[in-house]
Design a protein around this motif. Structure first.
Motif, PDB file in Angstrom:
ATOM      1  N   SER A   9       0.846  -1.204   0.000  1.00 61.41           N
ATOM      2  CA  SER A   9       0.000   0.000   0.000  1.00 61.41           C
ATOM      3  C   SER A   9       0.870   1.238   0.000  1.00 61.41           C
ATOM      4  O   SER A   9       1.526   1.560   0.993  1.00 61.41           O
ATOM      5  CB  SER A   9      -0.910   0.031   1.223  1.00 61.41           C
ATOM      6  OG  SER A   9      -1.525   1.305   1.321  1.00 61.41           O
ATOM      7  N   MET A  10       0.854   1.957  -1.126  1.00 61.35           N
ATOM      8  CA  MET A  10       1.680   3.167  -1.172  1.00 61.35           C
ATOM      9  C   MET A  10       1.090   4.248  -0.265  1.00 61.35           C
ATOM     10  O   MET A  10       1.812   5.032   0.342  1.00 61.35           O
ATOM     11  CB  MET A  10       1.864   3.624  -2.625  1.00 61.35           C
ATOM     12  CG  MET A  10       0.915   4.644  -3.125  1.00 61.35           C
ATOM     13  SD  MET A  10       1.843   6.185  -3.156  1.00 61.35           S
ATOM     14  CE  MET A  10       0.563   7.327  -3.570  1.00 61.35           C
ATOM     15  N   PHE A  11      -0.258   4.257  -0.103  1.00 60.21           N
ATOM     16  CA  PHE A  11      -0.874   5.260   0.773  1.00 60.21           C
ATOM     17  C   PHE A  11      -0.620   4.911   2.233  1.00 60.21           C
ATOM     18  O   PHE A  11      -0.389   5.798   3.060  1.00 60.21           O
ATOM     19  CB  PHE A  11      -2.366   5.380   0.455  1.00 60.21           C
ATOM     20  CG  PHE A  11      -2.624   5.935  -0.930  1.00 60.21           C
ATOM     21  CD1 PHE A  11      -2.456   7.279  -1.191  1.00 60.21           C
ATOM     22  CD2 PHE A  11      -3.000   5.102  -1.978  1.00 60.21           C
ATOM     23  CE1 PHE A  11      -2.668   7.796  -2.468  1.00 60.21           C
ATOM     24  CE2 PHE A  11      -3.216   5.601  -3.252  1.00 60.21           C
ATOM     25  CZ  PHE A  11      -3.051   6.960  -3.500  1.00 60.21           C
ATOM     26  N   TYR A  39      -7.443  -7.207  -1.811  1.00 59.41           N
ATOM     27  CA  TYR A  39      -7.716  -6.940  -0.394  1.00 59.41           C
ATOM     28  C   TYR A  39      -8.902  -7.785   0.072  1.00 59.41           C
ATOM     29  O   TYR A  39      -9.950  -7.252   0.426  1.00 59.41           O
ATOM     30  CB  TYR A  39      -7.982  -5.450  -0.179  1.00 59.41           C
ATOM     31  CG  TYR A  39      -6.735  -4.622  -0.320  1.00 59.41           C
ATOM     32  CD1 TYR A  39      -5.971  -4.297   0.794  1.00 59.41           C
ATOM     33  CD2 TYR A  39      -6.303  -4.184  -1.564  1.00 59.41           C
ATOM     34  CE1 TYR A  39      -4.803  -3.553   0.676  1.00 59.41           C
ATOM     35  CE2 TYR A  39      -5.140  -3.441  -1.697  1.00 59.41           C
ATOM     36  CZ  TYR A  39      -4.397  -3.136  -0.576  1.00 59.41           C
ATOM     37  OH  TYR A  39      -3.246  -2.408  -0.697  1.00 59.41           O
ATOM     38  N   ARG A  42     -11.682  -8.278   3.431  1.00 61.13           N
ATOM     39  CA  ARG A  42     -11.421  -6.949   4.020  1.00 61.13           C
ATOM     40  C   ARG A  42     -11.337  -7.070   5.537  1.00 61.13           C
ATOM     41  O   ARG A  42     -12.118  -7.821   6.147  1.00 61.13           O
ATOM     42  CB  ARG A  42     -12.561  -5.979   3.685  1.00 61.13           C
ATOM     43  CG  ARG A  42     -12.823  -5.821   2.213  1.00 61.13           C
ATOM     44  CD  ARG A  42     -11.949  -4.766   1.582  1.00 61.13           C
ATOM     45  NE  ARG A  42     -11.987  -4.920   0.141  1.00 61.13           N
ATOM     46  CZ  ARG A  42     -11.568  -4.012  -0.725  1.00 61.13           C
ATOM     47  NH1 ARG A  42     -11.038  -2.881  -0.299  1.00 61.13           N
ATOM     48  NH2 ARG A  42     -11.643  -4.221  -2.011  1.00 61.13           N
ATOM     49  N   VAL A  55      -7.319   0.800   2.970  1.00 60.10           N
ATOM     50  CA  VAL A  55      -6.251   1.220   3.882  1.00 60.10           C
ATOM     51  C   VAL A  55      -5.568   2.434   3.248  1.00 60.10           C
ATOM     52  O   VAL A  55      -5.641   2.580   2.023  1.00 60.10           O
ATOM     53  CB  VAL A  55      -5.231   0.081   4.126  1.00 60.10           C
ATOM     54  CG1 VAL A  55      -5.828  -0.977   5.007  1.00 60.10           C
ATOM     55  CG2 VAL A  55      -4.684  -0.504   2.827  1.00 60.10           C
ATOM     56  N   ASP A  67      -7.942   7.770   4.968  1.00 57.24           N
ATOM     57  CA  ASP A  67      -7.327   8.600   3.923  1.00 57.24           C
ATOM     58  C   ASP A  67      -5.966   9.115   4.407  1.00 57.24           C
ATOM     59  O   ASP A  67      -5.858   9.797   5.423  1.00 57.24           O
ATOM     60  CB  ASP A  67      -8.197   9.794   3.499  1.00 57.24           C
ATOM     61  CG  ASP A  67      -7.587  10.476   2.280  1.00 57.24           C
ATOM     62  OD1 ASP A  67      -7.954  10.108   1.158  1.00 57.24           O
ATOM     63  OD2 ASP A  67      -6.699  11.326   2.449  1.00 57.24           O
ATOM     64  N   SER A  68      -4.926   8.757   3.642  1.00 58.51           N
ATOM     65  CA  SER A  68      -3.553   9.050   4.076  1.00 58.51           C
ATOM     66  C   SER A  68      -3.326  10.532   4.355  1.00 58.51           C
ATOM     67  O   SER A  68      -2.685  10.888   5.353  1.00 58.51           O
ATOM     68  CB  SER A  68      -2.553   8.540   3.031  1.00 58.51           C
ATOM     69  OG  SER A  68      -2.777   9.136   1.776  1.00 58.51           O
ATOM     70  N   THR A  69      -3.858  11.391   3.504  1.00 57.11           N
ATOM     71  CA  THR A  69      -3.594  12.825   3.692  1.00 57.11           C
ATOM     72  C   THR A  69      -4.297  13.336   4.947  1.00 57.11           C
ATOM     73  O   THR A  69      -3.727  14.107   5.734  1.00 57.11           O
ATOM     74  CB  THR A  69      -4.034  13.616   2.445  1.00 57.11           C
ATOM     75  OG1 THR A  69      -3.370  13.056   1.308  1.00 57.11           O
ATOM     76  CG2 THR A  69      -3.677  15.086   2.559  1.00 57.11           C
ATOM     77  N   ASP A 103      -0.605  12.612  -5.254  1.00 53.90           N
ATOM     78  CA  ASP A 103      -1.620  11.558  -5.095  1.00 53.90           C
ATOM     79  C   ASP A 103      -2.667  11.584  -6.204  1.00 53.90           C
ATOM     80  O   ASP A 103      -3.129  10.533  -6.647  1.00 53.90           O
ATOM     81  CB  ASP A 103      -2.390  11.755  -3.780  1.00 53.90           C
ATOM     82  CG  ASP A 103      -1.626  11.273  -2.554  1.00 53.90           C
ATOM     83  OD1 ASP A 103      -0.433  10.962  -2.671  1.00 53.90           O
ATOM     84  OD2 ASP A 103      -2.233  11.236  -1.466  1.00 53.90           O
ATOM     85  N   GLU A 104      -3.079  12.778  -6.612  1.00 56.53           N
ATOM     86  CA  GLU A 104      -4.294  12.887  -7.436  1.00 56.53           C
ATOM     87  C   GLU A 104      -4.052  13.276  -8.890  1.00 56.53           C
ATOM     88  O   GLU A 104      -4.960  13.187  -9.707  1.00 56.53           O
ATOM     89  CB  GLU A 104      -5.264  13.911  -6.798  1.00 56.53           C
ATOM     90  CG  GLU A 104      -5.632  13.601  -5.365  1.00 56.53           C
ATOM     91  CD  GLU A 104      -6.541  12.375  -5.224  1.00 56.53           C
ATOM     92  OE1 GLU A 104      -7.179  11.991  -6.220  1.00 56.53           O
ATOM     93  OE2 GLU A 104      -6.579  11.804  -4.118  1.00 56.53           O
TER      94      GLU A 104
END
Ligand SMILES: N[C@@H](CCC(=O)N[C@@H](CS)C(=O)NCC(=O)O)C(=O)O
Length: 220
Positions: A9-11, A39, A42, A55, A67-69, A103-104
């Protein structure tokens, strides 16, 4: 405190790096994941906390976040030192914009490559060529951003570096690495990879890739 993440998972890696930078005492829980099943199943806590069923998820008593951010914003508010956003409002806004773009704007091109790689011979597909071209164009842009500065948002390391370091690792995995054609980016990559908070996270991800016989791109 607990971070729910996954081996590729990069996030999740973004959050793990940020938490390590802040020297937090947290448990890392890897959720079920495999290349074949994705995944599945879950993790029940991920399903309970994140309506997007993804994740990373972060739990700190009654603070339950996804959400990572968003999680990184919480870490910064709750543990301001060491700072991972620049000090001034304008500098902060610019760093946030760059983290968001990583990210986006950048990463969706990488996701496109991941999707196309399932096809027998994607390299001639116009969508493949377009995604590779856009990734390289973004590298060109970051090369200019890094002209004269050590990090993406200036001379201070920030969440923008964490996000783009992880995103470019995935681009490299999917055939579009940073090369010597982008000298500033190559130096920046080595600078970020050498950080004690980054090294164990990226080494673990590389180790996982090797364990399933997947190639590992250069990452420092
Ligand atoms: N914007 C989200 C993206 C999270 C995300 O895409 N997570 C992936 C793993 S890196 C996931 O759980 N994918 C499973 C799915 O989407 O079903 C973030 O920053 O946390």
């Amino acid at each position: 405190m607990k971070l729910y993440s996954a081996p590729l998972s990069m996030f999740g890696a973004k959050v793990e790096i940020a938490a390590r930078e802040k020297r937090l005492d947290f448990e890392l829980q890897m959720v079920p994941f495999s290349q074949q099943q994705g995944y599945s199943p879950r993790h029940p806590e991920v399903l309970r906390i994140n309506p997007k069923r993804q994740v990373p998820v972060w739990v700190d008593d009654d603070v339950e976040l996804y959400d990572s951010t968003q999680i990184c914003e919480y870490l910064e508010d709750r543990w301001p030192a060491p700072r991972l956003w620049p000090a001034g409002a304008a500098e902060r806004a610019r760093a946030r914009q760059l983290e968001h773009a990583s990210d986006e704007v950048f990463f969706p091109h990488v996701i496109r490559l991941m999707g196309l790689r399932a096809n027998p011979d994607p390299v001639d597909a116009p969508e493949w060529i377009q995604a590779c071209t856009r990734i390289r164009a973004y590298y060109d842009q970051m090369e200019r951003v890094l002209d004269g500065s050590r990090f993406i948002a200036g001379d201070e390391y920030s969440f923008a570096d964490i996000a783009f370091y992880m995103a470019q690792f995935f681009a490299a995995r999917h055939t579009v690495p940073v090369t010597d054609a982008h000298g500033n980016l190559r130096l920046w990559r080595a600078r970020v990879a050498a950080r004690p908070a980054v090294r164990p996270v990226i080494d673990a991800m590389a180790g996982y890739l090797r364990s399933i016989d997947y190639p590992v791109p250069d990452y420092d």
